[in-house]
Scaffold this motif. Sequence first.
Motif, PDB file in Angstrom:
ATOM      1  N   LYS A   1       0.819  -1.213   0.000  1.00 47.77           N
ATOM      2  CA  LYS A   1       0.000   0.000   0.000  1.00 47.77           C
ATOM      3  C   LYS A   1       0.855   1.266   0.000  1.00 47.77           C
ATOM      4  O   LYS A   1       0.366   2.349  -0.299  1.00 47.77           O
ATOM      5  N   LEU A   2       2.117   1.106   0.388  1.00 46.76           N
ATOM      6  CA  LEU A   2       3.004   2.265   0.494  1.00 46.76           C
ATOM      7  C   LEU A   2       3.333   2.875  -0.861  1.00 46.76           C
ATOM      8  O   LEU A   2       3.805   4.001  -0.940  1.00 46.76           O
ATOM      9  N   LEU A   3       3.106   2.133  -1.927  1.00 45.18           N
ATOM     10  CA  LEU A   3       3.484   2.612  -3.259  1.00 45.18           C
ATOM     11  C   LEU A   3       2.798   3.947  -3.562  1.00 45.18           C
ATOM     12  O   LEU A   3       1.602   4.107  -3.334  1.00 45.18           O
ATOM     13  N   ASN A   4       3.643   4.879  -4.041  1.00 44.67           N
ATOM     14  CA  ASN A   4       3.179   6.228  -4.357  1.00 44.67           C
ATOM     15  C   ASN A   4       2.732   7.023  -3.145  1.00 44.67           C
ATOM     16  O   ASN A   4       1.982   7.990  -3.280  1.00 44.67           O
ATOM     17  N   THR A   5       3.157   6.575  -1.938  1.00 47.86           N
ATOM     18  CA  THR A   5       2.899   7.399  -0.755  1.00 47.86           C
ATOM     19  C   THR A   5       4.250   7.739  -0.123  1.00 47.86           C
ATOM     20  O   THR A   5       5.284   7.270  -0.590  1.00 47.86           O
TER      21      THR A   5
END
Lengths: 270, 426
Positions: free
Chosen positions: B132-136
């Motif tokens: 979920k961390l992708l692009n955050t």
Amino acid sequence: MPDMKVNEKHVTVGKQFHDDPRMTMRNVNVFYGEKQAIHDVSIDIGKNEVMAMIGPSGCGKSTFLRSLNRMNDTVEGCRVEGEICMDGESLYNTKLDVVELRARVGMVFQKPNPFPKSIYENVAYGAKIHGLADSRIDLDEIVENSLNKAGLWKEVKDRLHQPGTGLSGGQQQRLCIARAIAVTPEVILMDEPCSALDPIATARIEELIKELSENFTIAIVTHSMQQAARVSDRTAYFHLGQLIEVNPTEQVFTMPEHELTEGYITGRFG
Amino acid sequence: MNNSAENLRRIQKSLKKRYFVERCFLWSGRAAITLGLLAVLVLFVDITSKGYGAFRSTEILLDIHYDADALGIDNLHDEKQLAFADWDVLLKNALREQFPDASGRKERKQLYGLVSNGAGFDLKERLIANPKLLNTSEKVWIIADDDIDTYYKSWLSGDPYAERMSEKQIQWIEVLDEQGAIALKFSKNLFTRGDSREPEQAGIWGAVMGSLFTLAITFCLSFPIGVAAAIYLEEFAPRNRLTDFIEVNINNLAAVPSIIFGLLGLAIFINFFHVPRSAPLVGGLVLTLMTLPTIIITSRAAIKSVPPSIREAALGMGASRHQVVMHHVLPLSMPGMLTGAIIGMAQALGETAPLLMIGMVAFIVDIPQGFTDPATVLPVQIFLWADSPERAFVEKTSAAIMVLLSFLIVMNMTAVWIRKRLERRW
């Protein structure tokens, strides 16, 4: 002091043979390497008889006793010659297995030597290794009977599973006797069983020997002439590896036939 | 002839001298023990003071943006994409954002040098663990380079070691320190990783596992073989020239320099039997050869200490020799045998020389998973690190020594405990 030299061709005096023998020994010689410890001993031990063997230190009485159940086999360089028979069967005949022999000829040692296991395990050990008990109940019964016969049951029945080494010296020795009789041997050899015990414990063991003689043949080596006089039917006197005299105990201590015996029992040497 | 008064006078005269000798003896003994304890104390203090720093490592707090475009990733389940992605780019971006003043190739390079070479892979693992961390963005403590680590620790202790630092880097660290974005954190790497060329990435776990596998082999082979040999020699073997010869040679083997066992292992196990080199299996075999004499000698002593009266009692009951051994001698001598085995194992744990000969000195990054994986062991790891030029390896070396020593202390304490616990008195 009597002449302590032993004749080359010595003849044992007294009644060394028995009409109804359990064990018969003929011309037995025992050697430790080159040294001869037992010279030409012939003697019978009768059925249900208590035979005491006395003599000064180093006279070979323990050596002789230990050749009756072949405990000398474990001693390096020890050699036994002559004939030792039990119920007519030769012990040093290869057909008789040493394990079977020791199940038939039990032994109690000088120093109480219970196994460092529980009292129960000590008594049950012989029955276990020889496969005498079919079930736990059988085994319990053997243990109880043996301890009863050894006069120890009342003292230890509540702590059968505590270590045998925690008992007093006299109790330990009776435990060793219980252990020996648990496999119902025909003969029990006792090698100075009371020499490490106090007088009260000694008296108990002596009583026990008397009781056991109803069912077992007993050969006992002892240092104490009083003990021999109290417990035995016949007494054999050993001197420097020779069997000097065998006679009924009463006679040995009142009218010894041989001057060496007399010298020993009157305390002139020993 | 002396009369009794004269004798008494002489005795009284000699008393003073006797007590003096006794006191001398007492004090020389105390001095010897004090000296020994002092040596141990100095050793421990020295190693601890050098090594305690290695249990913490410098980390820098960075604001990481997991930018899919920068990574060139669109699917987190595509192994190939993950493998080819440039993970360092995340760090570089974060560092540039933190310090926009870095300009030019040289300064940029110095800036990127603040963090560890391998830190990018840590981010990869973070992202895979939590897609979920992708692009955050998130704030992450990033492990610093070893030069930074050395500098920061020495700077904290008031005696900065700046040999390998640029002025810019020193400034940045001061800035980070003011922001609270640089700190010493417990070094997980030390206890979870294998060896590495980068001190901040190097750990002892690979060596610990290697040591465990090697010792497992050593124990499983040397204990049964040693005990069986001891029982045979003590209880069954006839006393003759052959057994005397064997006895003398077992004692000789115990004194053979350990490197010779290494050569033997190389010649026999690797070259002849083709056991994989550098593996715990071959290491264990070699250490078995080395430990066997110790175990045989201590086991024989333990068997000898079983009182003969117990043997006689069992034999008198009609037990066969085998039963005497199994029922009585073995249980009674087991504490002594185990103690001997543990001491032998402790020896084997600390052994380096024979393992050098069979390739366990190799540089191995992966943590061994089995008995045939290439591995190294703790003392060899210490040897390797002590040999490395990076300053940060000095404290790593001491830390590894501390770990090895604590294993040895635990083993020796176990030996004492077993002896106390199982010892029987007759």
